[in-house]
Design a protein around this motif. Sequence first.
Motif, PDB file in Angstrom:
ATOM      1  N   ASP A   1       1.090  -1.320   0.076  1.00 24.21           N
ATOM      2  CA  ASP A   1       0.074   0.001   0.089  1.00 24.21           C
ATOM      3  C   ASP A   1       0.905   1.020  -0.241  1.00 24.21           C
TER       4      ASP A   1
ATOM      5  N   THR B   1       2.530   1.459  -3.513  1.00 21.45           N
ATOM      6  CA  THR B   1       1.754   1.945  -4.582  1.00 21.45           C
ATOM      7  C   THR B   1       1.104   3.370  -4.545  1.00 21.45           C
ATOM      8  N   ASN B   2       0.987   3.826  -2.924  1.00 21.88           N
ATOM      9  CA  ASN B   2       0.574   5.192  -2.878  1.00 21.88           C
ATOM     10  C   ASN B   2       1.598   5.996  -3.308  1.00 21.88           C
TER      11      ASN B   2
ATOM     12  N   GLY C   1       0.225   2.169  -8.334  1.00 21.04           N
ATOM     13  CA  GLY C   1       0.050   0.542  -8.524  1.00 21.04           C
ATOM     14  C   GLY C   1       0.415   0.052  -9.837  1.00 21.04           C
TER      15      GLY C   1
ATOM     16  N   GLU D   1      -6.872 -10.211  -0.506  1.00 20.62           N
ATOM     17  CA  GLU D   1      -6.561  -8.779  -0.434  1.00 20.62           C
ATOM     18  C   GLU D   1      -5.863  -8.162  -1.571  1.00 20.62           C
ATOM     19  N   LEU D   2      -4.838  -8.990  -2.148  1.00 19.36           N
ATOM     20  CA  LEU D   2      -4.476  -8.148  -3.312  1.00 19.36           C
ATOM     21  C   LEU D   2      -5.309  -8.013  -4.517  1.00 19.36           C
TER      22      LEU D   2
ATOM     23  N   LYS E   1      -7.832  -6.656  -4.248  1.00 21.14           N
ATOM     24  CA  LYS E   1      -8.594  -5.367  -4.194  1.00 21.14           C
ATOM     25  C   LYS E   1      -7.551  -4.027  -4.483  1.00 21.14           C
ATOM     26  N   ARG E   2      -6.360  -4.522  -4.898  1.00 19.90           N
ATOM     27  CA  ARG E   2      -5.353  -3.654  -5.057  1.00 19.90           C
ATOM     28  C   ARG E   2      -4.751  -3.502  -6.581  1.00 19.90           C
ATOM     29  N   GLU E   3      -4.376  -2.572  -6.773  1.00 18.47           N
ATOM     30  CA  GLU E   3      -3.834  -2.285  -8.506  1.00 18.47           C
ATOM     31  C   GLU E   3      -2.354  -2.818  -8.355  1.00 18.47           C
TER      32      GLU E   3
END
Length: 345
Positions: A210, A213-214, A218, A249-250, A252-254
């Motif tokens: 997180d 990527t922030n 991502g 969980e991944l 949900k993330r780019e």
Amino acid sequence: MDNLFQPFALNDTIKLKNRIVMAPLTRCMADENLVPTQQMADYYARRAETGLIISEAVIIRPDGQGYPNTPGLFTPAQIDGWRVVTDAVHKNGGKIFAQLWHTGRIAHTHFFGGETVAPSAIAHEGTVPRMRELSYAVPKALSKPEIDQLIVDYTQAAANAIDAGFDGVEIHGANGYLIDQFLHYSSNIREDEYGVTPQNMARFPLQVVDAVTNRIGGDRTALRLSPGAYVHIDTDTRDRDVFDYLLKELEKRELAYLHGGIFDDSMEFDYLGGSISHYLRNSSNKTLIGVGGYSAESGNEAISNNQFDLLAIGRPLIANPDYVEKIKSGQALTEYSEEMLAELV
């Protein structure tokens, strides 16, 4: 070989000219200050015909070093050295990601002084490769503030990579190094919010993802994982629950891609229901890089069978800088031998 030579879009930002990836290959060829050399720039530039180069693992801070002369990405000189590498790759039409690395308990104080750190105070048995006189010590279990600092350090290393001209980063969460140590019960016996349950054990890896990527996006961030314990980690069937949770969980993330960490993908794990690539493909919709003993022929077939999307090649690319051209033209490959590790060609 049609599949291998098709262009492939990782996302709207990064397009690859083919599906052949240069796997990360530790060569121990940085200088005494862990700065990449001109020889390294030449080495990577000669392999720019691959769709994507993943750099050798790059240390995010001094106490992450576990092998001699492995390059860093935490000083201005190291950033400048990598910029020479990335410029050379881009000049030859290639793309390159930096693999961000902290070895955790596989580090050795010979290289940096102080203490080694890990999720738990459990030593890895054995000695340092290339320096067999050095045995691994019991690491210091990381405190919560120290974990917070590591997240900052991973994030800064990612920013440094972009500053150095890399197209993105691959977070090294595999092969029994620091992030992977959090994900396996044999190396993580913490009883706080970073241990005991799958949700807790996946917390630090997800925090790193997180934060990175922030910072850089991502679309420029990827992750390598070893759901099966095969190096530097002992097997525990409970690990499946940790990776099931992490991969959910991944989703949900780019991310630009997931990359399996394995030396031989024919290796099967009962608790995963098969190989690492099989498990990752069935557990995630992310772009997947397959690796582990594939030839161009077997990798091309695996892509046809939807086992993964991109093929990472390791040792054959050490032996054949012109690997892509040889595969295209049907030329015989030079066979890899360990003597080739002595110099960069």
